[in-house]
Design a protein around this motif. Structure first.
Motif: not given
Length: 130
Positions: A1-27
């Motif tokens: 079974q394919v599963h995609l799990a995002e992480s890394g979201g949250g709050s940031a101020q304008a001009g800031g940075s965030l890094r999202l990740s998506c871990a995949a399994s079952g494929l």
């Protein structure tokens, strides 16, 4: 079974940075094109970025070009979205998506439309304040 799990979201101020990740399994991750989409409240889901199976090709929505970078690590079954110079209008739920290789020509194709993807994660919230 394919599963995609995002992480890394949250709050940031304008001009800031965030890094999202998506871990995949079952494929077999290395044979899937991957994409990131987002949906703001009251808006339709929109394309953000896509990366081809062979990772040689990438494309971005005009609104994020020059600020966001999509990448993938096939050894870790993970796709990333590095988001820099964030703006309040980047506030949305971000979704990871996956499309299997269906033909040899798919190996370098970029897919920009949500209906072209077979699998989706649950999403991760990104909130950017001014």
């Amino acid at each position: 079974q394919v599963h995609l799990a995002e992480s890394g979201g949250g709050s940031a101020q304008a001009g800031g940075s965030l890094r999202l990740s998506c871990a995949a399994s079952g494929l077999t991750f290395s044979t899937y094109a991957m994409g990131w989409f987002r949906q703001a409240p009251g808006e339709e889901r929109e394309f953000v970025a896509s990366i081809s199976w062979r990772a040689g090709n990438r494309d971005y929505a005009d609104s994020v070009k020059g600020r966001f970078t999509i990448s993938r690590d096939n050894a870790k079954n993970t796709v990333y979205l590095q988001m820099n110079s964030l703006k309040p209008e980047d506030t949305a739920v971000y979704y990871c998506s996956a499309r299997p290789l269906r033909a040899a020509i798919d190996s370098t194709r970029i897919f920009l439309r949500d209906y072209e993807y077979d699998y989706w994660g649950q999403g991760t919230q990104v909130t950017v304040s001014s």
